[in-house]
Write a protein that holds these residues in place. Structure first.
Motif, PDB file in Angstrom:
ATOM      1  N   LEU A 230       0.814  -1.244  -0.125  1.00  0.00           N
ATOM      2  CA  LEU A 230      -0.011   0.015   0.134  1.00  0.00           C
ATOM      3  C   LEU A 230       0.729   1.134  -0.106  1.00  0.00           C
ATOM      4  CD1 LEU A 230      -2.613   1.437   0.198  1.00  0.00           C
ATOM      5  CD2 LEU A 230      -2.544   1.002   2.647  1.00  0.00           C
ATOM      6  N   SER A 231       2.012   1.056   0.575  1.00  0.00           N
ATOM      7  CA  SER A 231       2.933   2.331   0.705  1.00  0.00           C
ATOM      8  C   SER A 231       3.550   2.431  -0.609  1.00  0.00           C
ATOM      9  CB  SER A 231       3.974   2.174   1.879  1.00  0.00           C
ATOM     10  OG  SER A 231       4.811   3.395   1.848  1.00  0.00           O
ATOM     11  N   MET A 232       3.925   1.722  -1.299  1.00  0.00           N
ATOM     12  CA  MET A 232       4.580   1.662  -2.668  1.00  0.00           C
ATOM     13  C   MET A 232       3.251   2.114  -3.645  1.00  0.00           C
ATOM     14  SD  MET A 232       6.923   2.021  -4.764  1.00  0.00           S
ATOM     15  CE  MET A 232       8.157   1.434  -3.499  1.00  0.00           C
ATOM     16  N   ALA A 233       2.236   1.642  -3.410  1.00  0.00           N
ATOM     17  CA  ALA A 233       1.041   2.065  -4.178  1.00  0.00           C
ATOM     18  C   ALA A 233       0.736   3.643  -4.237  1.00  0.00           C
ATOM     19  CB  ALA A 233      -0.415   1.244  -4.215  1.00  0.00           C
ATOM     20  N   ARG A 234       0.718   4.065  -2.919  1.00  0.00           N
ATOM     21  CA  ARG A 234       0.577   5.467  -2.700  1.00  0.00           C
ATOM     22  C   ARG A 234       1.649   6.263  -3.216  1.00  0.00           C
ATOM     23  NH1 ARG A 234      -1.538   6.186   3.347  1.00  0.00           N
ATOM     24  NH2 ARG A 234      -3.855   6.117   2.942  1.00  0.00           N
ATOM     25  N   GLU A 235       2.845   5.943  -3.264  1.00  0.00           N
ATOM     26  CA  GLU A 235       3.750   6.459  -3.853  1.00  0.00           C
ATOM     27  C   GLU A 235       3.678   6.599  -5.227  1.00  0.00           C
ATOM     28  OE1 GLU A 235       8.576   5.685  -4.286  1.00  0.00           O
ATOM     29  OE2 GLU A 235       7.866   5.205  -2.188  1.00  0.00           O
ATOM     30  N   ARG A 236       3.258   5.376  -5.815  1.00  0.00           N
ATOM     31  CA  ARG A 236       3.174   5.468  -7.357  1.00  0.00           C
ATOM     32  C   ARG A 236       1.884   6.081  -7.890  1.00  0.00           C
ATOM     33  NH1 ARG A 236       6.637   1.510  -9.503  1.00  0.00           N
ATOM     34  NH2 ARG A 236       8.844   1.658  -8.385  1.00  0.00           N
ATOM     35  N   GLY A 237       1.079   6.493  -7.020  1.00  0.00           N
ATOM     36  CA  GLY A 237      -0.225   6.975  -7.319  1.00  0.00           C
ATOM     37  C   GLY A 237      -1.036   5.986  -7.834  1.00  0.00           C
ATOM     38  N   ALA A 238      -1.330   4.992  -7.445  1.00  0.00           N
ATOM     39  CA  ALA A 238      -2.118   4.062  -7.834  1.00  0.00           C
ATOM     40  C   ALA A 238      -3.690   4.220  -7.905  1.00  0.00           C
ATOM     41  CB  ALA A 238      -1.741   2.408  -7.059  1.00  0.00           C
ATOM     42  N   SER A 239      -4.353   3.658  -8.794  1.00  0.00           N
ATOM     43  CA  SER A 239      -5.868   3.915  -8.772  1.00  0.00           C
ATOM     44  C   SER A 239      -6.426   2.914  -7.869  1.00  0.00           C
ATOM     45  CB  SER A 239      -6.273   3.761 -10.290  1.00  0.00           C
ATOM     46  OG  SER A 239      -5.948   2.310 -10.682  1.00  0.00           O
ATOM     47  N   ARG A 240      -7.828   3.225  -7.641  1.00  0.00           N
ATOM     48  CA  ARG A 240      -8.510   2.303  -6.821  1.00  0.00           C
ATOM     49  C   ARG A 240      -8.562   1.063  -7.156  1.00  0.00           C
ATOM     50  NH1 ARG A 240     -14.264   5.147  -5.184  1.00  0.00           N
ATOM     51  NH2 ARG A 240     -13.560   6.872  -4.103  1.00  0.00           N
ATOM     52  N   SER A 241      -8.604   0.781  -8.417  1.00  0.00           N
ATOM     53  CA  SER A 241      -8.740  -0.687  -9.166  1.00  0.00           C
ATOM     54  C   SER A 241      -7.401  -1.345  -9.011  1.00  0.00           C
ATOM     55  CB  SER A 241      -8.964  -0.502 -10.684  1.00  0.00           C
ATOM     56  OG  SER A 241      -8.116   0.050 -11.482  1.00  0.00           O
ATOM     57  N   MET A 242      -6.134  -0.624  -9.224  1.00  0.00           N
ATOM     58  CA  MET A 242      -4.949  -1.303  -8.810  1.00  0.00           C
ATOM     59  C   MET A 242      -4.931  -1.713  -7.332  1.00  0.00           C
ATOM     60  SD  MET A 242      -2.548   1.471 -11.072  1.00  0.00           S
ATOM     61  CE  MET A 242      -1.177   0.779 -10.326  1.00  0.00           C
ATOM     62  N   ASN A 243      -5.334  -0.732  -6.459  1.00  0.00           N
ATOM     63  CA  ASN A 243      -5.237  -1.185  -5.043  1.00  0.00           C
ATOM     64  C   ASN A 243      -6.068  -2.463  -4.708  1.00  0.00           C
ATOM     65  OD1 ASN A 243      -3.521   0.767  -3.977  1.00  0.00           O
ATOM     66  ND2 ASN A 243      -5.213   2.409  -3.550  1.00  0.00           N
ATOM     67  N   ARG A 244      -7.174  -2.268  -5.401  1.00  0.00           N
ATOM     68  CA  ARG A 244      -8.039  -3.717  -5.288  1.00  0.00           C
ATOM     69  C   ARG A 244      -7.571  -4.713  -5.692  1.00  0.00           C
ATOM     70  NH1 ARG A 244     -11.884  -1.654  -8.022  1.00  0.00           N
ATOM     71  NH2 ARG A 244     -12.805  -0.562  -6.068  1.00  0.00           N
ATOM     72  N   MET A 245      -6.867  -4.684  -6.926  1.00  0.00           N
ATOM     73  CA  MET A 245      -6.112  -5.746  -7.348  1.00  0.00           C
ATOM     74  C   MET A 245      -4.797  -6.574  -6.430  1.00  0.00           C
ATOM     75  SD  MET A 245      -5.812  -5.537 -11.517  1.00  0.00           S
ATOM     76  CE  MET A 245      -5.443  -3.839 -11.523  1.00  0.00           C
ATOM     77  N   GLU A 258     -12.948  -5.882   0.797  1.00  0.00           N
ATOM     78  CA  GLU A 258     -13.589  -5.460   2.058  1.00  0.00           C
ATOM     79  C   GLU A 258     -12.151  -4.335   2.205  1.00  0.00           C
ATOM     80  OE1 GLU A 258     -15.307  -7.082   5.170  1.00  0.00           O
ATOM     81  OE2 GLU A 258     -15.600  -8.989   3.877  1.00  0.00           O
ATOM     82  N   PHE A 259     -10.959  -4.795   2.374  1.00  0.00           N
ATOM     83  CA  PHE A 259      -9.795  -3.852   2.707  1.00  0.00           C
ATOM     84  C   PHE A 259      -9.905  -2.729   1.782  1.00  0.00           C
ATOM     85  CE2 PHE A 259      -5.283  -2.905   3.052  1.00  0.00           C
ATOM     86  CZ  PHE A 259      -5.222  -2.147   4.214  1.00  0.00           C
ATOM     87  N   ALA A 260     -10.149  -2.757   0.262  1.00  0.00           N
ATOM     88  CA  ALA A 260      -9.953  -2.080  -0.561  1.00  0.00           C
ATOM     89  C   ALA A 260     -11.034  -0.835  -0.462  1.00  0.00           C
ATOM     90  CB  ALA A 260     -10.032  -2.519  -1.914  1.00  0.00           C
ATOM     91  N   ASP A 261     -12.366  -1.542  -0.178  1.00  0.00           N
ATOM     92  CA  ASP A 261     -13.390  -0.614   0.002  1.00  0.00           C
ATOM     93  C   ASP A 261     -13.043   0.478   1.232  1.00  0.00           C
ATOM     94  OD1 ASP A 261     -14.707  -1.689  -1.858  1.00  0.00           O
ATOM     95  OD2 ASP A 261     -15.879  -2.979  -0.691  1.00  0.00           O
ATOM     96  N   PHE A 262     -12.433  -0.096   2.318  1.00  0.00           N
ATOM     97  CA  PHE A 262     -12.053   0.527   3.332  1.00  0.00           C
ATOM     98  C   PHE A 262     -10.899   1.650   3.023  1.00  0.00           C
ATOM     99  CE2 PHE A 262      -9.003   1.565   7.003  1.00  0.00           C
ATOM    100  CZ  PHE A 262      -9.850   1.739   8.023  1.00  0.00           C
ATOM    101  N   LEU A 263     -10.111   1.105   2.276  1.00  0.00           N
ATOM    102  CA  LEU A 263      -9.174   2.469   1.687  1.00  0.00           C
ATOM    103  C   LEU A 263      -9.885   3.419   0.921  1.00  0.00           C
ATOM    104  CD1 LEU A 263      -6.223   0.043   0.511  1.00  0.00           C
ATOM    105  CD2 LEU A 263      -6.262   1.288   2.573  1.00  0.00           C
ATOM    106  N   SER A 264     -10.877   3.067   0.179  1.00  0.00           N
ATOM    107  CA  SER A 264     -11.496   4.152  -0.582  1.00  0.00           C
ATOM    108  C   SER A 264     -12.453   5.163   0.512  1.00  0.00           C
ATOM    109  CB  SER A 264     -12.728   3.244  -1.413  1.00  0.00           C
ATOM    110  OG  SER A 264     -12.190   2.600  -2.511  1.00  0.00           O
ATOM    111  N   LEU A 265     -12.596   4.671   1.572  1.00  0.00           N
ATOM    112  CA  LEU A 265     -13.351   5.341   2.554  1.00  0.00           C
ATOM    113  C   LEU A 265     -12.153   6.625   3.040  1.00  0.00           C
ATOM    114  CD1 LEU A 265     -15.322   3.364   4.936  1.00  0.00           C
ATOM    115  CD2 LEU A 265     -16.017   4.842   3.339  1.00  0.00           C
TER     116      LEU A 265
END
Length: 329
Positions: A230-245, A258-265
């Protein structure tokens, strides 16, 4: 962190001090080797890990070395033995961790018994006053090419059915030692949001049953990996769908979603760092679920940083909640 060891952790240390050999048996991902390294660091001891699944007899039994005068000697190959010999010569404690014990080839197991009982690795003698051992492994029925340990082996060990302590693990996740502190705090917040209190609520860990053949699942290790990713995804500007995958690929389809939905919040609330830096002006979320998520993440983050300025900022921020809808939260 280890100043707050659980009773089981303290018992393991008692065994080490008594010259006994603890054996930590647990499912994968429970943090056995992580604990061993942390314990060595706590004791200011040297430490090396030997992985049973890729050992051969020369690692401990030694390879034949003939010097220029024709004298033969069995010299252990594994660097852990060389480091242990150096430490004992300097009067320092050294802990050898033999992991994946139930996957060790049987031909290697006999050399391990000689090491544990007599302190011999090849023709080298380890001083057991300085050199300590911890063994770890998965139950044979779930280990890769697992072999049950015979009664003769077990009689030399002190067995602990190991499980990562949830509160100890939360502290490690929030400390910044195992993963970035802010993302670690987010993972801890999610698990507590889902009702985890002792690690047995079905989100922190799931048993490695046949249902999960070829599938990922939540374990303490996979949640730590999720925070790092998650830290690297944020650094790279990952999209919601990338985080979900990514999250579904680490902790499994359902809980990853469920965790990806929580991150969206979290996109709708200030980050803990931002809130603490701007405690006088930060706006509280209007929705109750967002408020709950906001304060839970804040509490997890501050518990991990243990910085006085963060404690002061969070209490000042909480002071602003008086007469607000979130006052009793």
């Amino acid at each position: 962190m280890l100043e707050r060891m659980t009773e089981q952790m303290k018992a393991i240390e008692v065994c080490l001090d008594a010259g006994l050999i603890p054996y930590l048996e647990a499912a994968d991902g429970e943090g056995k080797s992580t604990f061993c390294v942390a314990l060595a660091d706590y004791r200011k001891s040297g430490c090396a890990i030997m992985l049973g699944n890729n050992m051969d007899p020369t690692d401990l039994g030694g390879a034949i070395f003939v010097d220029k005068d024709g004298n033969a000697k069995r010299v252990p190959v594994h660097r852990a033995i060389r480091e242990a010999l150096k430490a004992q010569a300097e009067g320092r404690e050294f802990i050898i961790v033999i992991d994946e014990l139930t996957t060790i080839p049987l031909v290697v197991l006999s050399t391990i018994l000689s090491l544990l009982s007599e302190g011999y690795a090849g023709d080298e003698k380890l001083d057991l006053r300085y050199v300590k051992f911890i063994l770890a492994g998965n139950p044979a029925d779930i280990a890769v090419n697992g072999n049950p340990l015979s009664p003769i082996v077990m009689s030399r060990l002190v067995k602990f059915d190991w499980k990562a302590d949830f509160n100890f693990w939360c502290e490690g996740m929030q400390s910044g030692d195992w993963c970035p502190a802010e993302e670690g705090a987010l993972v801890v917040s999610f698990l507590k949001w889902k009702g985890e209190t002792d690690g047995n609520g079905g989100y922190f860990r799931v048993a490695p049953t046949s249902e999960y053949l070829g599938k990922t699942r939540p374990t303490p290790r996979s949640w730590t990996k999720a925070a790092i990713a998650l830290s690297m995804a944020r650094e790279r500007g990952a999209s919601r769908s990338m985080n979900r995958m990514i999250m579904r690929g680490i902790v499994g389809e359902k809980i990853g979603q469920e965790f990806a939905d929580f991150l969206s919040l979290q996109e709708h609330v200030p980050s803990p760092r931002e809130a603490l830096d701007n405690w006088e002006t930060v706006e509280f979320p209007e929705r109750s679920d967002l408020r709950y998520s906001f304060f839970l993440s804040l509490a997890s983050y501050v518990s991990g940083t243990k910085k006085m300025e963060d404690w002061k900022a969070v209490w000042r921020l909480i002071g602003r909640t008086k007469d607000q809808p979130c006052f009793d939260m």
